[in-house]
Design a protein around this motif. Structure first.
Motif, mmCIF file in Angstrom:
data_model
loop_
_atom_site.group_PDB
_atom_site.id
_atom_site.type_symbol
_atom_site.label_atom_id
_atom_site.label_comp_id
_atom_site.label_asym_id
_atom_site.label_seq_id
_atom_site.Cartn_x
_atom_site.Cartn_y
_atom_site.Cartn_z
ATOM 1 N N THR A 6 0.834 -1.202 0.000
ATOM 2 C CA THR A 6 0.000 0.000 0.000
ATOM 3 C C THR A 6 0.866 1.249 0.000
ATOM 4 N N LEU A 7 1.973 1.192 0.733
ATOM 5 C CA LEU A 7 2.888 2.335 0.808
ATOM 6 C C LEU A 7 3.809 2.409 -0.399
ATOM 7 N N GLY A 8 3.874 1.359 -1.199
ATOM 8 C CA GLY A 8 4.720 1.360 -2.389
ATOM 9 C C GLY A 8 6.198 1.272 -2.077
ATOM 10 N N LEU A 9 6.563 0.449 -1.084
ATOM 11 C CA LEU A 9 7.957 0.376 -0.640
ATOM 12 C C LEU A 9 8.688 -0.806 -1.265
ATOM 13 N N THR A 10 10.011 -0.686 -1.294
ATOM 14 C CA THR A 10 10.901 -1.761 -1.725
ATOM 15 C C THR A 10 11.854 -2.064 -0.584
ATOM 16 N N PRO A 11 12.026 -3.332 -0.216
ATOM 17 C CA PRO A 11 12.893 -3.641 0.925
ATOM 18 C C PRO A 11 14.352 -3.328 0.637
ATOM 19 N N ALA A 12 15.077 -2.952 1.697
ATOM 20 C CA ALA A 12 16.517 -2.733 1.562
ATOM 21 C C ALA A 12 17.249 -4.049 1.391
ATOM 22 N N LYS A 13 16.728 -5.101 2.021
ATOM 23 C CA LYS A 13 17.258 -6.456 1.882
ATOM 24 C C LYS A 13 16.098 -7.434 1.988
ATOM 25 N N GLY A 14 16.239 -8.561 1.300
ATOM 26 C CA GLY A 14 15.229 -9.602 1.406
ATOM 27 C C GLY A 14 13.915 -9.217 0.763
ATOM 28 N N ARG A 15 12.829 -9.545 1.438
ATOM 29 C CA ARG A 15 11.490 -9.320 0.882
ATOM 30 C C ARG A 15 10.523 -8.949 1.999
ATOM 31 N N PHE A 16 9.294 -8.546 1.585
ATOM 32 C CA PHE A 16 8.222 -8.302 2.537
ATOM 33 C C PHE A 16 7.349 -9.561 2.634
ATOM 34 N N PHE A 17 6.227 -9.437 3.359
ATOM 35 C CA PHE A 17 5.362 -10.588 3.593
ATOM 36 C C PHE A 17 4.643 -11.009 2.300
ATOM 37 N N LEU A 18 4.495 -12.314 2.131
ATOM 38 C CA LEU A 18 3.714 -12.854 1.025
ATOM 39 C C LEU A 18 2.245 -12.958 1.444
ATOM 40 N N TRP A 20 18.525 -3.024 12.199
ATOM 41 C CA TRP A 20 19.487 -3.841 11.445
ATOM 42 C C TRP A 20 20.880 -3.232 11.509
ATOM 43 N N LYS A 21 20.939 -1.908 11.411
ATOM 44 C CA LYS A 21 22.236 -1.232 11.420
ATOM 45 C C LYS A 21 22.850 -1.177 12.810
ATOM 46 N N SER A 22 22.040 -0.808 13.831
ATOM 47 C CA SER A 22 22.599 -0.602 15.167
ATOM 48 C C SER A 22 22.646 -1.880 15.996
ATOM 49 N N ARG A 23 21.597 -2.697 15.913
ATOM 50 C CA ARG A 23 21.532 -3.903 16.750
ATOM 51 C C ARG A 23 22.256 -5.081 16.121
ATOM 52 N N PHE A 24 22.198 -5.201 14.794
ATOM 53 C CA PHE A 24 22.819 -6.337 14.107
ATOM 54 C C PHE A 24 24.010 -5.924 13.252
ATOM 55 N N ASN A 25 24.493 -4.684 13.446
ATOM 56 C CA ASN A 25 25.726 -4.212 12.796
ATOM 57 C C ASN A 25 25.699 -4.372 11.277
ATOM 58 N N SER A 26 24.531 -4.154 10.678
ATOM 59 C CA SER A 26 24.360 -4.250 9.214
ATOM 60 C C SER A 26 24.820 -5.600 8.678
ATOM 61 N N ALA A 27 24.573 -6.657 9.431
ATOM 62 C CA ALA A 27 25.033 -7.994 9.042
ATOM 63 C C ALA A 27 24.415 -8.418 7.713
ATOM 64 N N ALA A 28 25.263 -8.884 6.807
ATOM 65 C CA ALA A 28 24.778 -9.302 5.497
ATOM 66 C C ALA A 28 23.965 -10.583 5.586
ATOM 67 N N ASP A 29 24.218 -11.399 6.621
ATOM 68 C CA ASP A 29 23.524 -12.680 6.756
ATOM 69 C C ASP A 29 22.323 -12.612 7.681
ATOM 70 N N VAL A 30 21.758 -11.401 7.868
ATOM 71 C CA VAL A 30 20.626 -11.283 8.786
ATOM 72 C C VAL A 30 19.386 -11.981 8.241
ATOM 73 N N PRO A 88 9.645 -18.061 18.089
ATOM 74 C CA PRO A 88 10.725 -17.879 17.108
ATOM 75 C C PRO A 88 10.177 -17.287 15.802
ATOM 76 N N PHE A 89 10.835 -16.253 15.327
ATOM 77 C CA PHE A 89 10.482 -15.627 14.053
ATOM 78 C C PHE A 89 11.708 -15.653 13.138
ATOM 79 N N THR A 90 11.478 -15.856 11.864
ATOM 80 C CA THR A 90 12.550 -15.857 10.870
ATOM 81 C C THR A 90 12.569 -14.511 10.157
ATOM 82 N N VAL A 91 13.728 -13.866 10.133
ATOM 83 C CA VAL A 91 13.870 -12.583 9.449
ATOM 84 C C VAL A 91 13.860 -12.821 7.950
ATOM 85 N N ILE A 92 12.924 -12.160 7.263
ATOM 86 C CA ILE A 92 12.822 -12.327 5.810
ATOM 87 C C ILE A 92 13.190 -11.051 5.058
ATOM 88 N N GLY A 93 13.307 -9.917 5.780
ATOM 89 C CA GLY A 93 13.605 -8.680 5.068
ATOM 90 C C GLY A 93 13.991 -7.553 5.994
#
Length: 843
Positions: A149-161, A181-191, A202-207
């Motif tokens: 609805t907001l017309g956004l594109t994720p910085a990494k990964g994807r949004f909800f299906l 992502w930047k401050s807590r996970f240090n911009s980790a590429a494998d997040v 437990p939740f799986t990070v998808i984006g």
């Protein structure tokens, strides 16, 4: 040959050419050489302009982030926000409520006016668990199509299906905010693919959301977005049925209008659907319809609305505008004084064939070059100013708050402001310089003469204006200082002294209602034995974090108000809450041990609600029920109305439910101490650990810290106004000193003659001092008049303080007069110590 004559010889731009670009480049080179020849003048001009433009850039950066670009979304002009509202009072401010999940889905499927429609919850405190460590995480539940609805594109990964947000409990997936992502996970590429345990699930990070996206808010955003279908897994017990209960409004709506559809057309269409829903489920939807609001209503809902923020921004922009005007007038006075010393140079230019227009263009090029260099310095000062300003953010919320940045809009603003200031302070000196008399100026007299006639009057006008604008800035800072001091004295309806609030989430330890009740009682018993602790209780709401979110029907009022519900603040509290908070009980009784599950449903209301519907004081014994709820609750007591959202707010209805009758797994712990609560906080936290070592306190605040956080916005505005007021005072004082010093230097011969004819040193001192203080007096009078006129415009920001507050007006005037007197005294003292014979020789 004087240096300027050599420069003119080299610079043959006085001869007109048909190549404007070549002329401009020659003017530019000459301007650079002119700046290099007078480094002291150039340095002061660039510094003054840099400070003025830097202050303006700092404020504009904040305004640009909060007001001009508050939402990161595609085509935000076509977005609207959706709220439940009363049928009778649809236009009443503060009457906007959330929408139930089932109603939201019906609006989504039945409407023909939106291309997309979605919902989102408020950011809610959750718990991130990593091993033995727990951390508070703000999570937001969103429905299908929220990011689309907001017309956004994720910085990494994807949004909800679509499949992940359609079946309850089917998809434990998460989208992180860019900040976390930047401050807590240090911009980790494998997040992406990482598992996070949130509220025990437990939740799986998808984006990862795009940088700068805070959700539908201009100020505060969550750490993580979760599918609304995971509500039962992450929400407190009392909210776990929000997907099934039409009578539980929990989500705010956002929608994108179809092309050619107006907001009023969309509202009319949705209200038709609301009428159908009322017929289908009258118990859940009685008295309600839907309101389609501008998207800014949702963006600024946490700040009291867009108008308040716009007013504060306007005040700051006006003050920095005054600072910039003072800086410009300083430089203009310097250019006027410099024009006097360049009379011969100007006359030579005119004599060898330069037109007056050509001369004005050359001088304007020099001034705009100064403005451009000052603008570059101002952008650097503005960048550091923003960093300094935002360093005062509460550290526990730093990653959740908006982060103003210098973007292309700010750079364009800085460029245009630099060129505009260069033109403003340069045009008058350039025009006056071009009118130089040839015969008089070409005489080989070397003594310095001061400006006369119109130039002198113009200089004096600029000086008086600087003093006036400086006083306006000081008065604004003084008023806000007094207003913030007054805010600290506002009675919030409870005693915040000796109070501490601790946030912990007992739900994460797998407790059911019975075990949670036992934990609460054990903690109360353990903490009550700590020396200095006077009272302990639990409550669902935090101080100043509540808002009207539930509709209530008053029994016996239906015939008079058939289509009206009351929007109320609702707080679920344990025993001794009113004692701990020091909230007076006015009628009836407070909750006791008998108010348990299975007993008569009871409620305590505040004085505001009682006065509205029982003005004769007979509220106790009457009944009410929540919208969408069939349970009748008996009113057993009336307590004093407090502040629920912010300090000094208008009274709003509130009702209290007994925690033991309405159990919930997630509550906040309130502790009242005999002395400073910070002295017992460590022992309180150890006591909680003694009861259950697995429970961690995610945040602990004293009453003083809570009030400071409520007034954070006001204190930031105060700090900025104070800095700008002092900056304006410094610039005006330096300008006053500089012009008087130059006046003394240019009138050495006159002063020498006065002293030779018998004037004493004290006479000269008074003469020069009087010159400056007369201008100061005129400026002070004008500044007071402007302040009194302008004060009415921002009186609503002063917490009830009068814009004509005599302490502020007199105090600011006294400070300015003292500093101005010093600025006038120094050149006057130098003049009084002048050697008359030396002055006559050198004059």
């Amino acid at each position: 040959m004087p240096d300027w004559k050599q420069q003119i010889t080299k610079h043959l731009a006085d001869q007109p050419s048909k190549n404007l670009l070549a002329d401009f480049l020659r003017d530019l080179k000459y301007g650079l050489r002119s700046m290099a020849r007078t480094p002291a003048f150039s340095f002061f001009a660039i510094l003054a302009l840099g400070l003025g433009i830097g202050a303006s850039t700092t404020v504009f950066t904040v305004v640009n982030s909060l007001l001009l670009h508050p939402l990161l979304a595609q085509d935000p002009s076509s977005l609207v926000s959706l709220y439940t509202t009363d049928l009778k009072n649809q236009r009443q401010s503060g009457n906007l409520l959330p929408i139930s999940y089932l109603n939201l889905k019906d609006y989504e499927t039945r409407n023909a006016v939106f291309s997309r429609l979605a919902g989102y919850s408020p950011p809610m405190p959750m718990t991130l668990i990593e091993g033995k460590e727990q951390e508070r995480f703000f999570g937001q539940l969103v429905t299908d199509g929220y990011f689309e609805t907001l017309g956004l594109t994720p910085a990494k990964g994807r949004f909800f299906l679509p499949g992940e947000v359609s079946t309850p409990g089917s998809a434990p997936v998460a989208v992180l905010s860019y900040g976390v992502w930047k401050s807590r996970f240090n911009s980790a590429a494998d997040v992406i693919g990482k598992t996070l345990e949130i509220n025990g699930t437990p939740f799986t990070v998808i984006g990862v959301a795009p940088q700068g996206f805070l959700g539908v808010s201009a100020i505060f955003g969550p750490d993580v977005w979760l599918p609304a279908t995971m509500a039962q897994q992450v929400l407190p017990i009392e909210l776990q049925d929000v997907l099934r209960e039409r009578g539980k409004p929990f989500f705010q709506g956002i929608a994108r209008l179809k092309s050619g559809v107006s907001r009023s057309q969309a509202e009319a269409s949705l209200q038709t659907i609301a009428a159908m829903l009322l017929q289908e489920d009258p118990d859940a939807n009685a008295g309600h319809t839907i309101s389609v609001q501008p998207i800014t209503t949702a963006l600024f809902s946490s700040t009291g609305g867009e108008r308040g923020l716009a007013l504060a921004s306007t005040v700051l922009l006006l003050i920095v505008g005054l600072v910039l005007l003072i800086a410009c007038s300083n430089v203009a006075n310097l250019l006027l004084a410099r024009a006097v010393s360049r009379r011969q140079e100007t006359a030579v230019r005119l004599a060898i064939g330069a037109s007056r227009g050509r001369l004005v263009r050359q001088l304007l090029t020099e001034s705009m070059l100064l403005g451009l260099v000052g603008g570059i310095a101002g952008l650097g000062i503005g960048y550091e100013g923003c960093r300094f300003l935002w360093s005062f953010r509460p550290p526990e919320y730093a990653r959740n708050l908006v982060d103003p940045k210098l973007d292309a809009t700010v750079f364009l603003f800085g460029l245009l402001l630099s060129l505009a200031t260069g033109f403003i302070f340069g045009i008058v000196p350039a025009m006056r310089a071009s009118r130089t008399g040839l015969v008089e100026s070409l005489k080989e007299e070397t003594h310095v003469t001061g400006p006369s006639g119109r130039s002198a009057r113009f200089q004096k006008t600029l000086l008086a204006g600087q003093v006036a604008f400086s006083l306006v800035s000081l008065i604004a800072a003084s008023l806000f200082l007094r207003a913030v001091q007054r805010a600290y004295d506002i009675d919030p309806g409870f005693d915040d002294r000796h109070l501490a609030v601790l946030m912990l989430n007992t739900e994460q330890q797998g407790r059911d209602v019975v075990r949670t009740k036992a934990f609460h009682r054990e903690v109360e018993n353990r903490l009550s034995r700590i020396p200095g602790v006077q009272a302990v209780t639990w409550a669902s709401n935090l101080p100043f974090w509540s808002s009207a979110s539930r509709g209530v029907f008053i029994e016996g009022q239906q015939l008079l108000r058939k289509s009206e519900t009351i929007s109320t603040v609702t707080n679920t509290i344990d025993l001794d809450y009113f004692k701990t908070m020091q909230i007076p009980l006015l009628q009836g009784r407070a909750f006791n041990e008998g108010d348990q599950e299975g007993s008569l449903p009871v409620v305590v209301i505040n004085e505001d609600l009682a006065r509205r519907y029982w003005p004769n004081g007979n509220a106790v014994g009457n009944h009410l029920r929540f919208s969408g709820d069939t349970v009748r609750r008996q009113i057993i007591g009336v307590v004093k109305t407090t502040n629920y959202t912010t300090l000094g707010e208008a009274p709003q209805p509130c009702l209290y439910l007994p925690l033991r009758q309405n159990p919930r797994a997630n509550s906040n712990l309130y502790v009242r101490s005999a002395d400073d609560p910070s002295l017992v906080l460590a022992e309180v936290q150890r006591g909680i650990k003694d009861v259950d070592p697995k429970v961690q306190v995610t945040d602990a605040r004293t009453g003083a810290k809570i009030v400071n956080q409520v007034l954070w916005n006001a204190r930031i505005v105060l700090g900025m106004l104070g800095i700008f007021g002092l900056l304006a005072l410094a610039l005006a004082s330096v300008g006053l000193y500089g012009i008087l010093a130059y006046s003394v230097r240019s009138r050495q011969r006159e002063l020498g003659v006065r002293m030779a004819l018998g004037a004493s040193r004290s006479d000269v001192l008074r003469f020069v001092l009087q010159q400056g203080m007369v201008l100061v007096g005129i400026g002070v009078g004008a500044g007071l008049a402007i302040s009194l006129l302008a004060g009415r415009a921002f009186s609503r920001m002063l917490f009830g303080l009068s814009p004509a507050d005599p302490v502020s007006l007199i105090g600011a005037s006294a400070v300015l007069l003292l500093v101005a007197a010093l600025a006038c005294y120094l050149p006057a003292r130098a003049a009084s110590r002048m050697d008359p014979m030396q002055a006559l020789r050198e004059g």
